[in-house]
Design a protein around this motif. Structure first.
Motif, PDB file in Angstrom:
ATOM      1  N   PRO A  95      -5.361  13.437  27.812  1.00 49.17           N
ATOM      2  CA  PRO A  95      -6.636  12.777  27.544  1.00 49.17           C
ATOM      3  C   PRO A  95      -7.717  13.056  28.597  1.00 49.17           C
ATOM      4  O   PRO A  95      -8.874  13.291  28.242  1.00 49.17           O
ATOM      5  CB  PRO A  95      -6.270  11.290  27.523  1.00 49.17           C
ATOM      6  CG  PRO A  95      -4.836  11.271  27.096  1.00 49.17           C
ATOM      7  CD  PRO A  95      -4.220  12.525  27.641  1.00 49.17           C
ATOM      8  N   HIS A  96      -7.331  13.066  29.899  1.00 48.01           N
ATOM      9  CA  HIS A  96      -8.371  13.230  30.925  1.00 48.01           C
ATOM     10  C   HIS A  96      -8.986  14.629  30.911  1.00 48.01           C
ATOM     11  O   HIS A  96     -10.016  14.856  31.543  1.00 48.01           O
ATOM     12  CB  HIS A  96      -7.827  12.901  32.328  1.00 48.01           C
ATOM     13  CG  HIS A  96      -6.876  13.928  32.867  1.00 48.01           C
ATOM     14  ND1 HIS A  96      -5.546  13.963  32.521  1.00 48.01           N
ATOM     15  CD2 HIS A  96      -7.059  14.957  33.731  1.00 48.01           C
ATOM     16  CE1 HIS A  96      -4.943  14.976  33.158  1.00 48.01           C
ATOM     17  NE2 HIS A  96      -5.844  15.593  33.893  1.00 48.01           N
ATOM     18  N   MET A  97      -8.377  15.576  30.181  1.00 52.36           N
ATOM     19  CA  MET A  97      -8.934  16.926  30.079  1.00 52.36           C
ATOM     20  C   MET A  97      -9.658  17.160  28.756  1.00 52.36           C
ATOM     21  O   MET A  97     -10.112  18.266  28.467  1.00 52.36           O
ATOM     22  CB  MET A  97      -7.827  17.963  30.275  1.00 52.36           C
ATOM     23  CG  MET A  97      -7.271  17.900  31.695  1.00 52.36           C
ATOM     24  SD  MET A  97      -5.827  18.940  31.950  1.00 52.36           S
ATOM     25  CE  MET A  97      -6.609  20.533  32.113  1.00 52.36           C
ATOM     26  N   GLN A  98      -9.760  16.097  27.950  1.00 53.90           N
ATOM     27  CA  GLN A  98     -10.496  16.193  26.687  1.00 53.90           C
ATOM     28  C   GLN A  98     -11.995  16.034  26.973  1.00 53.90           C
ATOM     29  O   GLN A  98     -12.380  15.286  27.875  1.00 53.90           O
ATOM     30  CB  GLN A  98     -10.051  15.088  25.721  1.00 53.90           C
ATOM     31  CG  GLN A  98      -8.600  15.206  25.266  1.00 53.90           C
ATOM     32  CD  GLN A  98      -8.366  16.372  24.304  1.00 53.90           C
ATOM     33  OE1 GLN A  98      -9.314  17.062  23.914  1.00 53.90           O
ATOM     34  NE2 GLN A  98      -7.120  16.590  23.958  1.00 53.90           N
ATOM     35  N   PRO A  99     -12.835  16.722  26.180  1.00 50.96           N
ATOM     36  CA  PRO A  99     -14.283  16.640  26.413  1.00 50.96           C
ATOM     37  C   PRO A  99     -14.806  15.197  26.444  1.00 50.96           C
ATOM     38  O   PRO A  99     -15.678  14.862  27.255  1.00 50.96           O
ATOM     39  CB  PRO A  99     -14.895  17.408  25.247  1.00 50.96           C
ATOM     40  CG  PRO A  99     -13.792  18.139  24.581  1.00 50.96           C
ATOM     41  CD  PRO A  99     -12.478  17.635  25.097  1.00 50.96           C
ATOM     42  N   CYS A 100     -14.257  14.308  25.604  1.00 53.08           N
ATOM     43  CA  CYS A 100     -14.797  12.941  25.515  1.00 53.08           C
ATOM     44  C   CYS A 100     -14.556  12.161  26.805  1.00 53.08           C
ATOM     45  O   CYS A 100     -15.211  11.144  27.040  1.00 53.08           O
ATOM     46  CB  CYS A 100     -14.225  12.198  24.314  1.00 53.08           C
ATOM     47  SG  CYS A 100     -12.468  11.827  24.432  1.00 53.08           S
ATOM     48  N   TYR A 101     -13.603  12.598  27.627  1.00 58.27           N
ATOM     49  CA  TYR A 101     -13.325  11.897  28.887  1.00 58.27           C
ATOM     50  C   TYR A 101     -13.682  12.748  30.112  1.00 58.27           C
ATOM     51  O   TYR A 101     -13.136  12.546  31.195  1.00 58.27           O
ATOM     52  CB  TYR A 101     -11.863  11.449  28.939  1.00 58.27           C
ATOM     53  CG  TYR A 101     -11.591  10.256  28.038  1.00 58.27           C
ATOM     54  CD1 TYR A 101     -12.398   9.109  28.107  1.00 58.27           C
ATOM     55  CD2 TYR A 101     -10.553  10.268  27.116  1.00 58.27           C
ATOM     56  CE1 TYR A 101     -12.157   8.018  27.279  1.00 58.27           C
ATOM     57  CE2 TYR A 101     -10.307   9.175  26.288  1.00 58.27           C
ATOM     58  CZ  TYR A 101     -11.120   8.053  26.377  1.00 58.27           C
ATOM     59  OH  TYR A 101     -10.894   6.971  25.558  1.00 58.27           O
ATOM     60  N   SER A 102     -14.631  13.680  29.916  1.00 63.31           N
ATOM     61  CA  SER A 102     -14.972  14.572  31.035  1.00 63.31           C
ATOM     62  C   SER A 102     -15.572  13.800  32.210  1.00 63.31           C
ATOM     63  O   SER A 102     -15.543  14.276  33.337  1.00 63.31           O
ATOM     64  CB  SER A 102     -15.921  15.670  30.560  1.00 63.31           C
ATOM     65  OG  SER A 102     -17.113  15.086  30.091  1.00 63.31           O
ATOM     66  N   THR A 103     -16.125  12.612  31.940  1.00 64.86           N
ATOM     67  CA  THR A 103     -16.731  11.854  33.043  1.00 64.86           C
ATOM     68  C   THR A 103     -15.850  10.691  33.504  1.00 64.86           C
ATOM     69  O   THR A 103     -16.262   9.891  34.343  1.00 64.86           O
ATOM     70  CB  THR A 103     -18.109  11.281  32.625  1.00 64.86           C
ATOM     71  OG1 THR A 103     -17.903  10.415  31.500  1.00 64.86           O
ATOM     72  CG2 THR A 103     -19.077  12.386  32.248  1.00 64.86           C
ATOM     73  N   LEU A 104     -14.647  10.600  32.966  1.00 61.55           N
ATOM     74  CA  LEU A 104     -13.743   9.500  33.346  1.00 61.55           C
ATOM     75  C   LEU A 104     -13.182   9.765  34.752  1.00 61.55           C
ATOM     76  O   LEU A 104     -12.554  10.795  34.975  1.00 61.55           O
ATOM     77  CB  LEU A 104     -12.596   9.409  32.330  1.00 61.55           C
ATOM     78  CG  LEU A 104     -11.628   8.240  32.521  1.00 61.55           C
ATOM     79  CD1 LEU A 104     -12.255   6.937  32.052  1.00 61.55           C
ATOM     80  CD2 LEU A 104     -10.331   8.488  31.738  1.00 61.55           C
ATOM     81  N   PRO A 105     -13.414   8.846  35.693  1.00 67.86           N
ATOM     82  CA  PRO A 105     -12.876   9.094  37.036  1.00 67.86           C
ATOM     83  C   PRO A 105     -11.357   8.962  37.037  1.00 67.86           C
ATOM     84  O   PRO A 105     -10.802   8.105  36.357  1.00 67.86           O
ATOM     85  CB  PRO A 105     -13.501   7.976  37.890  1.00 67.86           C
ATOM     86  CG  PRO A 105     -14.347   7.153  36.990  1.00 67.86           C
ATOM     87  CD  PRO A 105     -14.071   7.538  35.585  1.00 67.86           C
ATOM     88  N   HIS A 106     -10.689   9.820  37.784  1.00 63.94           N
ATOM     89  CA  HIS A 106      -9.231   9.720  37.912  1.00 63.94           C
ATOM     90  C   HIS A 106      -8.791  10.486  39.153  1.00 63.94           C
ATOM     91  O   HIS A 106      -9.496  11.359  39.640  1.00 63.94           O
ATOM     92  CB  HIS A 106      -8.542  10.285  36.679  1.00 63.94           C
ATOM     93  CG  HIS A 106      -8.820  11.733  36.433  1.00 63.94           C
ATOM     94  ND1 HIS A 106      -8.138  12.749  37.062  1.00 63.94           N
ATOM     95  CD2 HIS A 106      -9.759  12.352  35.664  1.00 63.94           C
ATOM     96  CE1 HIS A 106      -8.608  13.911  36.674  1.00 63.94           C
ATOM     97  NE2 HIS A 106      -9.602  13.701  35.836  1.00 63.94           N
ATOM     98  N   ARG A 107      -7.614  10.134  39.639  1.00 64.63           N
ATOM     99  CA  ARG A 107      -7.031  10.873  40.764  1.00 64.63           C
ATOM    100  C   ARG A 107      -6.457  12.192  40.262  1.00 64.63           C
ATOM    101  O   ARG A 107      -6.286  12.374  39.065  1.00 64.63           O
ATOM    102  CB  ARG A 107      -5.903  10.029  41.363  1.00 64.63           C
ATOM    103  CG  ARG A 107      -6.454   8.821  42.075  1.00 64.63           C
ATOM    104  CD  ARG A 107      -5.488   8.405  43.176  1.00 64.63           C
ATOM    105  NE  ARG A 107      -5.411   6.954  43.186  1.00 64.63           N
ATOM    106  CZ  ARG A 107      -4.296   6.269  43.344  1.00 64.63           C
ATOM    107  NH1 ARG A 107      -3.146   6.906  43.498  1.00 64.63           N
ATOM    108  NH2 ARG A 107      -4.310   4.964  43.361  1.00 64.63           N
ATOM    109  N   PRO A 108      -6.103  13.102  41.165  1.00 66.50           N
ATOM    110  CA  PRO A 108      -5.420  14.320  40.700  1.00 66.50           C
ATOM    111  C   PRO A 108      -4.148  13.945  39.940  1.00 66.50           C
ATOM    112  O   PRO A 108      -3.462  12.996  40.328  1.00 66.50           O
ATOM    113  CB  PRO A 108      -5.073  15.056  41.998  1.00 66.50           C
ATOM    114  CG  PRO A 108      -6.003  14.508  43.025  1.00 66.50           C
ATOM    115  CD  PRO A 108      -6.294  13.094  42.623  1.00 66.50           C
TER     116      PRO A 108
END
Ligand SMILES: *Cc1c(COP(=O)(O)O)cnc(C)c1O
Length: 378
Positions: free
Chosen positions: A328-341
């Motif tokens: 999910p974190h690599m999907q375009p819709c979550y491109s601005t979602l902050p996350h750790r590595p």
């Protein structure tokens, strides 16, 4: 339609097994003249309650809506607040994350355990912050993401536990949940099931369910799913239309009777893979525990050269699938979602390969044959 010698999944075959009883159920609904709610839904909810040992079940339109309404009910009842963080393993299907963001909460994405590919109590403990108000164990591939340490930290820190049980109907944890059940979906405060056609128990269309021991949460979910109405023409919430269709309820009531048998059959195929696959390039899922520990929604192997392996298997007539190639974190819709590595999540996405395991499409012998083909991959 499927030309492969070993098809991954053929939904026509899956439902052909129950065709007579499904037709009978559909005819019963047609003749009843009742096409929203009613007895078919009550019967389904009672069967789900027996299966999960949850006090309350609310049928919904699908699994994503079951998750969304569950989280919204927790907000309405004052147990969660907009902006709260929900810890969730980042290798889940995107619906888990969509439900969290849709309800105005923040997903706290963490790497899963590299071996089980699940959230564990230790991972919760390592990553918890003052903002972490809830955890969402996703019982991915049918395996229960629940252990003693998760129960302890949930109690210590008053965490709300929202289960994504979409892939795990019938699974049982080793240790008791927060309440009285040790069944997937009824371990925490609220749990969501999906009956998407490809799930272990699939509808002939979309369907889902919410499980909880808390009648207040169940009432809120039921109202939210029905325009926010607690009684006729009285709307206490700005609700939705997310009801379970009685036609699907009637079909699911047929299939739920065979849930334990389905799990047993899936387990037999997992055992065949376990006993056959011995290729050092392949990492197999662990199978040493109880049969109900996982309901084997998917049998997922890992291989660093996954794409080559998938092509090799296709050439040998074995159809496979990938759950999931893009987290999910690599999907375009979550491109601005902050996350750790999330290195483990990203490695998992590049290595996983799901083998055929559906009983109606893949025999135990097929699984052994496929295992032997996998052993020829160099
Ligand atoms: C299928 C699935 C969902 C969503 O269920 P739908 O019925 O398709 O909306 C949510 N989470 C997981 C892990 C799933 O596999």
């Amino acid at each position: 339609m499927n030309k492969a010698k070993y098809p991954f999944l053929d939904l026509g075959l899956v439902n052909a097994v129950y065709a007579d009883r499904i037709k009978e159920a559909v005819c019963r609904v047609i003749d009843s003249g009742r096409y929203i709610g009613g007895e078919e839904n009550s019967t389904f909810e009672r069967k789900m309650s027996e299966l999960t040992e949850a006090d309350c079940i609310v049928g919904t339109s699908n699994g994503l809506d079951a998750l969304r309404l569950s989280i919204m009910a927790l907000i309405i009842s004052g147990r969660l607040h907009r902006g709260d963080k929900v810890m969730v393993a980042a290798n889940t299907y995107i619906a888990s994350i969509l439900a969290i963001t849709d309800a105005g909460l923040t997903p706290q994405l963490v790497d899963p355990d590299d071996d089980s590919m699940l959230l564990t109590g230790d991972i919760v403990r390592q990553n918890i912050t003052a903002d972490t108000k809830a955890i969402m164990p996703v019982h991915l591939y049918g395996r229960v993401a629940w252990d003693e340490s998760m129960g302890l930290i949930a109690q210590e820190r008053n965490l709300i536990v929202i289960e994504d049980a979409a892939q795990s109907i019938g699974a049982k944890a080793h240790v008791k949940g927060l309440f009285r059940s040790s069944r997937a979906g009824a371990l925490g405060h609220i749990g969501a099931f999906s009956f998407y056609p490809t799930k272990n128990i699939g509808a002939l269309g979309d369907a889902g369910a919410i499980a909880t021991h808390d009648p207040e949460l169940a009432d809120i979910c039921r109202a939210l799913a029905n325009y926010g109405s607690d009684r006729r023409y009285h709307n206490i919430y700005r609700g939705y239309n997310c009801r379970l269709d009685p036609m699907q309820a009637a079909i699911l009531s047929v299939k739920l009777d065979y849930c334990a048998n389905e799990t047993q059959e899936r387990f037999a195929r997992a055992v065949a893979y376990e006993n056959t696959i011995s290729n050092p390039l392949i990492r197999k899922p662990s199978i040493s525990r109880m049969p109900t520990d996982s309901v084997w929604h998917q049998y997922v192997i890992r291989c660093p050269r996954r794409d080559e392996l998938q092509e090799f298997l296709a050439r040998h007539g074995v159809q496979t699938d990938i759950h999931y190639a893009v987290p999910p974190h690599m999907q375009p819709c979550y491109s601005t979602l902050p996350h750790r590595p999330l290195p483990i999540t990203e490695q998992i996405a590049s290595e996983v390969l799901s083998l055929p395991i559906t009983p109606a499409c893949t025999s135990v012998k097929d699984a052994s044959d496929i295992g032997r083909i996998i052993n020829q991959f160099k």
